[in-house]
Design a protein around this motif. Structure first.
Motif, PDB file in Angstrom:
ATOM      1  N   HIS A 113       1.119  -1.139  -0.118  1.00 14.75           N
ATOM      2  CA  HIS A 113      -0.035   0.171   0.349  1.00 14.75           C
ATOM      3  C   HIS A 113       0.830   1.188   0.246  1.00 14.75           C
ATOM      4  O   HIS A 113       2.490   1.380   0.215  1.00 14.75           O
ATOM      5  CB  HIS A 113      -0.679   0.047   1.223  1.00 14.75           C
ATOM      6  N   CYS A 139       5.460   5.713   4.845  1.00 25.69           N
ATOM      7  CA  CYS A 139       3.964   4.435   4.391  1.00 25.69           C
ATOM      8  C   CYS A 139       3.562   5.329   3.360  1.00 25.69           C
ATOM      9  O   CYS A 139       2.444   5.040   2.335  1.00 25.69           O
ATOM     10  CB  CYS A 139       3.236   4.151   4.867  1.00 25.69           C
ATOM     11  N   HIS A 162       4.967   0.074  -0.694  1.00 29.07           N
ATOM     12  CA  HIS A 162       5.642  -1.529   0.332  1.00 29.07           C
ATOM     13  C   HIS A 162       4.977  -2.309   0.780  1.00 29.07           C
ATOM     14  O   HIS A 162       3.467  -1.239   0.763  1.00 29.07           O
ATOM     15  CB  HIS A 162       6.371  -0.358   1.159  1.00 29.07           C
ATOM     16  N   HIS A 166       3.105  -5.268   3.845  1.00 35.22           N
ATOM     17  CA  HIS A 166       3.115  -5.181   4.978  1.00 35.22           C
ATOM     18  C   HIS A 166       2.541  -6.764   4.723  1.00 35.22           C
ATOM     19  O   HIS A 166       2.283  -7.231   4.318  1.00 35.22           O
ATOM     20  CB  HIS A 166       2.124  -4.450   6.114  1.00 35.22           C
TER      21      HIS A 166
HETATM   22 NI    NI Z   1       2.653   1.411   5.883  1.00 29.06          NI
END
Ligand code: NI
Length: 136
Positions: free
Chosen positions: A16, A35, A41, A43
């Motif tokens: 995201h 972020c 990137h 998760h």
């Molecule tokens: Ni993030």
């Protein structure tokens, strides 16, 4: 009332970017830090689905865990696992994919499909230490 909570843990990986297009690049960078990285990137999300209700006198189940597991796979994992939340889903086309917004989306996807007499709560771990819960 002998209400029991049952839990199912699932996992998905997704990419995201947190970004608010109405703000400047600088403001976005300050607000969202890493972020906001423009090339996205990932998760490893851990998802815990909690269903609460009275065990059915016939089966002894609050909810059949196979049915719950299949439902989560179909509604959530197939939709988000190994996806870019911003680019590959319609849910986050205009909604910032924060953990807070993701947990609300997941709740709404599942709520429609689970008997109304059962309570539903979703917990979503974005990292080992950061997690959200909805409804709160
Ligand atoms: Ni993030």
């Amino acid at each position: 009332m002998n209400k029991v909570a049952v839990f199912r843990r699932e996992h998905f990986n997704a990419a995201h970017r947190l970004h608010n297009p109405t703000l400047s690049d600088k403001e976005n960078a300050i607000l969202f830090g890493k972020c906001n990285n423009k090339n996205y990137h990932g998760h490893n999300y851990d998802l815990i689905v909690k269903v609460t209700g009275i065990p059915d006198p016939k089966t002894g189940y609050v909810i059949d865990m196979k049915i719950l597991s299949d439902l989560i796979s179909k509604e959530v994992l197939e939709r988000f696992d190994h996806k870019n939340l911003n680019l590959d889903t319609t849910d986050f086309e205009t909604l910032n994919p924060t953990a807070e917004n993701i947990v609300i989306v997941i709740y709404n996807l599942l709520r429609d499909k689970i008997d109304n007499k059962l309570d539903l709560q979703i917990r979503l771990y974005e990292t080992e230490r950061n997690f959200v819960e909805y409804p709160s």
